[in-house]
Design a protein around this motif. Structure first.
Motif, PDB file in Angstrom:
ATOM      1  N   PRO A 295      35.920   8.945  35.369  1.00 33.51           N
ATOM      2  CA  PRO A 295      35.677   9.277  36.604  1.00 33.51           C
ATOM      3  C   PRO A 295      34.323  10.287  36.777  1.00 33.51           C
ATOM      4  CG  PRO A 295      37.669  10.192  35.915  1.00 33.51           C
ATOM      5  CD  PRO A 295      37.285   9.136  35.035  1.00 33.51           C
ATOM      6  N   THR A 296      33.714  10.226  37.939  1.00 30.41           N
ATOM      7  CA  THR A 296      32.620  11.080  37.701  1.00 30.41           C
ATOM      8  C   THR A 296      32.427  11.692  38.979  1.00 30.41           C
ATOM      9  OG1 THR A 296      31.135   9.268  38.301  1.00 30.41           O
ATOM     10  CG2 THR A 296      31.140   9.801  36.111  1.00 30.41           C
ATOM     11  N   ASN A 297      31.454  12.448  39.339  1.00 29.27           N
ATOM     12  CA  ASN A 297      31.236  13.084  40.615  1.00 29.27           C
ATOM     13  C   ASN A 297      32.447  14.188  41.330  1.00 29.27           C
ATOM     14  OD1 ASN A 297      28.885  11.785  40.975  1.00 29.27           O
ATOM     15  ND2 ASN A 297      29.839   9.849  41.897  1.00 29.27           N
ATOM     16  N   ASN A 298      32.842  14.842  40.248  1.00 31.01           N
ATOM     17  CA  ASN A 298      34.038  15.885  40.388  1.00 31.01           C
ATOM     18  C   ASN A 298      35.385  15.214  40.792  1.00 31.01           C
ATOM     19  OD1 ASN A 298      31.836  17.724  40.253  1.00 31.01           O
ATOM     20  ND2 ASN A 298      31.343  17.556  42.491  1.00 31.01           N
ATOM     21  N   ARG A 299      35.667  13.995  40.579  1.00 28.99           N
ATOM     22  CA  ARG A 299      36.710  13.155  41.088  1.00 28.99           C
ATOM     23  C   ARG A 299      37.800  13.110  39.622  1.00 28.99           C
ATOM     24  NH1 ARG A 299      36.198  10.244  45.626  1.00 28.99           N
ATOM     25  NH2 ARG A 299      34.061   9.986  46.255  1.00 28.99           N
ATOM     26  N   SER A 300      38.606  14.171  39.683  1.00 28.81           N
ATOM     27  CA  SER A 300      39.782  13.976  38.698  1.00 28.81           C
ATOM     28  C   SER A 300      38.978  13.914  37.006  1.00 28.81           C
ATOM     29  CB  SER A 300      40.731  12.978  38.718  1.00 28.81           C
ATOM     30  OG  SER A 300      41.378  13.004  40.115  1.00 28.81           O
ATOM     31  N   GLN A 301      37.942  14.716  37.041  1.00 25.53           N
ATOM     32  CA  GLN A 301      37.338  14.696  35.775  1.00 25.53           C
ATOM     33  C   GLN A 301      38.035  15.893  34.993  1.00 25.53           C
ATOM     34  OE1 GLN A 301      33.265  15.144  37.915  1.00 25.53           O
ATOM     35  NE2 GLN A 301      32.902  14.557  35.655  1.00 25.53           N
ATOM     36  N   LEU A 302      38.140  15.584  33.454  1.00 23.86           N
ATOM     37  CA  LEU A 302      38.861  16.487  32.632  1.00 23.86           C
ATOM     38  C   LEU A 302      37.686  17.011  31.887  1.00 23.86           C
ATOM     39  CD1 LEU A 302      41.483  17.618  31.649  1.00 23.86           C
ATOM     40  CD2 LEU A 302      41.623  15.766  29.852  1.00 23.86           C
ATOM     41  N   ILE A 303      37.430  18.503  31.822  1.00 24.38           N
ATOM     42  CA  ILE A 303      36.313  18.875  31.175  1.00 24.38           C
ATOM     43  C   ILE A 303      36.838  20.257  30.410  1.00 24.38           C
ATOM     44  CG2 ILE A 303      34.372  20.441  31.771  1.00 24.38           C
ATOM     45  CD1 ILE A 303      34.323  18.961  34.430  1.00 24.38           C
ATOM     46  N   GLU A 304      36.242  20.154  29.044  1.00 25.57           N
ATOM     47  CA  GLU A 304      36.586  21.374  28.234  1.00 25.57           C
ATOM     48  C   GLU A 304      35.492  22.390  28.342  1.00 25.57           C
ATOM     49  OE1 GLU A 304      38.026  20.447  24.344  1.00 25.57           O
ATOM     50  OE2 GLU A 304      39.188  18.608  25.130  1.00 25.57           O
ATOM     51  N   LYS A 305      35.788  23.565  28.422  1.00 25.36           N
ATOM     52  CA  LYS A 305      34.903  24.640  28.428  1.00 25.36           C
ATOM     53  C   LYS A 305      35.381  26.143  28.000  1.00 25.36           C
ATOM     54  CE  LYS A 305      31.071  26.760  31.236  1.00 25.36           C
ATOM     55  NZ  LYS A 305      30.479  26.895  32.569  1.00 25.36           N
ATOM     56  N   ASN A 306      34.789  26.774  26.825  1.00 28.45           N
ATOM     57  CA  ASN A 306      35.296  28.029  26.587  1.00 28.45           C
ATOM     58  C   ASN A 306      36.533  28.082  26.315  1.00 28.45           C
ATOM     59  OD1 ASN A 306      32.689  28.750  26.711  1.00 28.45           O
ATOM     60  ND2 ASN A 306      32.558  29.680  28.660  1.00 28.45           N
ATOM     61  N   SER A 307      37.318  26.885  25.503  1.00 29.34           N
ATOM     62  CA  SER A 307      38.477  26.953  25.201  1.00 29.34           C
ATOM     63  C   SER A 307      39.380  26.391  26.454  1.00 29.34           C
ATOM     64  CB  SER A 307      39.170  28.123  24.462  1.00 29.34           C
ATOM     65  OG  SER A 307      39.449  29.217  25.461  1.00 29.34           O
ATOM     66  N   ASN A 308      39.064  26.534  27.630  1.00 30.76           N
ATOM     67  CA  ASN A 308      39.996  25.773  28.690  1.00 30.76           C
ATOM     68  C   ASN A 308      39.687  24.396  29.127  1.00 30.76           C
ATOM     69  OD1 ASN A 308      40.657  28.794  29.661  1.00 30.76           O
ATOM     70  ND2 ASN A 308      38.215  28.818  29.801  1.00 30.76           N
ATOM     71  N   HIS A 309      40.773  23.990  29.335  1.00 31.85           N
ATOM     72  CA  HIS A 309      40.936  22.561  29.647  1.00 31.85           C
ATOM     73  C   HIS A 309      40.952  22.545  31.219  1.00 31.85           C
ATOM     74  CE1 HIS A 309      41.643  20.645  25.830  1.00 31.85           C
ATOM     75  NE2 HIS A 309      42.147  21.967  25.518  1.00 31.85           N
ATOM     76  N   ILE A 310      39.951  21.963  31.972  1.00 27.29           N
ATOM     77  CA  ILE A 310      39.677  22.104  33.158  1.00 27.29           C
ATOM     78  C   ILE A 310      40.017  20.436  34.106  1.00 27.29           C
ATOM     79  CG2 ILE A 310      38.385  22.648  35.039  1.00 27.29           C
ATOM     80  CD1 ILE A 310      36.688  24.149  32.944  1.00 27.29           C
TER      81      ILE A 310
END
Length: 426
Positions: A295-310
């Motif tokens: 998925p793209t465009n802010n739809r149920s995306q799983l993102i890793e940033k600064n040790s956080n799972h978003i």
């Protein structure tokens, strides 16, 4: 000029456009009007940028009788042209609507069917009275199957889109609390979305149906249908559904691991499986298509940033999708969790009630929750782990001091809240 003559002009063009900023050579430019704009004023500019023909509906801008086609209503002509083109092609078209999951389901269906067919689907969410005709006009003789997403926020809109599209198949994702203001409540939502079923019944077309949804089952009893279910006897029997957080579907002894988060995405995936099976896509191709879809465009995306799972699900929100996302987030196994939730729009007089219900979902949890927006703020309660901000700016000032680490973070809100901005401060 008759629609048949306008169609001959269209056939000489390589694309159709309603925005002079995107004009290409040999485009058919259609000048539309809105409350705050009149594209008739750009007719000459469109020609200078390479448009082959221009359709206008204001005779004072009719300065080139060879390349400018004067009609009584440009929007109506766009819709009539799209319908006529659809009739000339005669290809099978799948229409889908619903309160939640339309775009994700559309993209999954496209991924699955493209394994065997040359498919073309609605780009993004161009799913209204302008976007649907433009989608139809993008179909060509090389298109085997068309997939058309239909959006609506009031009665009779789906009826209009069906009259233009003339679908052979239809699927309604669900009936939820979306656009309550325009539809006049949940009963209005059901009535409005079911206009697709009305069309399919009248013209003896086929509905794809989730038999585990009582409304879908009841509304399609008189329609030719191809169904799926976990519980009832159906054409496609689903063995099991799981999510932690990615959805896993098992059917016909095949396990499919998706890249979609949350049980609320399960039926979107299963619908694509069902439609794939109807069109004779092999099990292995269906599995591969779904597992490769990201998925793209802010739809149920799983993102890793600064040790956080978003979990970023900031494209849209209504009470139904918000409840599903929160319920799924509560079930996710994690010691530290943060939810950042933005206001839900277009709920009319039900807005404060529905925002209060969302707050109640988190009232008895330990999840640190940040509610952003005026309606959440008006519905606030006193609870140590619940934080309320009337504007994004006030939330941002506060959250910059939080500096989360090793957290599971859910971000969800209506498009107008633009909560994807939060990624910059995590």
């Amino acid at each position: 000029m008759k629609i048949e003559e306008i169609y001959q002009c269209y056939l000489q063009c390589t694309s159709v456009n309603t925005d002079t900023r995107k004009i290409e050579n040999n485009t058919l430019f259609i000048a539309l009007k809105g409350e705050n704009f009149d594209a008739n004023t750009f007719a000459e500019e469109a020609l200078s940028k390479g448009a082959l023909f221009v359709i206008i509906d204001d005779k004072k801008y009719h300065t080139d009788k060879k390349k400018m086609i004067l009609v009584s209503n440009s929007l109506q002509t766009l819709q009539e042209l799209a319908k006529y083109h659809r009739q000339q092609l005669g290809l099978p078209i799948i229409a889908l609507t619903g309160s939640n999951g339309k775009t994700t389901t559309k993209e999954l269906i496209n991924e699955v069917l493209s394994k065997k067919y040359n498919t073309k689907a609605t780009i993004g969410n161009l799913n209204n009275h302008i976007g649907v005709p433009l989608t139809l006009l993008s179909f060509t003789e090389d298109t085997d199957i068309g997939i058309v997403e239909m959006g609506a926020n009031h009665q009779k809109e789906i009826e209009l889109l069906c009259s233009i599209t003339e679908p052979d198949f239809g699927y309604i994702t669900n009936f939820g609390k979306a656009h309550l203001e325009g539809f006049g409540g949940i009963e209005g939502v059901i009535k409005g979305k079911s206009e697709l079923y009305n069309y399919l019944e009248i013209y003896r077309k086929t509905a794809f149906v989730n038999l585990d949804d009582e409304i879908q089952n009841e509304k399609t009893l008189q329609i030719t249908r191809y169904s799926f279910s976990q519980k009832a006897k159906s054409d496609i029997k689903i063995d099991s559904i799981a999510a932690n957080p990615m959805v896993i579907i098992k059917y016909n002894k095949i396990e499919t691991q998706s890249n979609l988060i949350g049980l609320y995405n399960a039926n979107n995936i299963i619908a694509a499986i069902t439609i794939g099976k109807y069109f004779n896509i092999s099990d292995i191709d269906i599995k591969e298509a779904i597992e490769n879809y990201i998925p793209t465009n802010n739809r149920s995306q799983l993102i890793e940033k600064n040790s956080n799972h978003i979990i970023l699900d900031a494209y849209n929100a209504n009470p139904s999708s918000m409840t599903a996302a929160i319920s799924n987030f509560i079930q996710i196994e994690a010691k530290e969790k943060i939810a950042i939730l933005g206001d839900m729009f277009e709920l009319g007089k039900e807005s404060l009630i529905e925002h209060a219900k969302v707050i109640q979902l988190l009232e008895n949890t330990q999840i640190e929750t940040y509610f952003v927006g005026k309606d959440f703020f008006k519905s606030k309660i006193e609870k140590e782990n619940l934080h309320f901000f009337d504007t994004y700016e006030n939330f941002e000032k506060n959250f910059k001091t939080v500096n989360p680490k090793n957290q599971k973070i859910l971000i969800k809100g209506s498009r107008g809240m633009a909560l994807e901005r939060t990624l910059e401060i995590i």
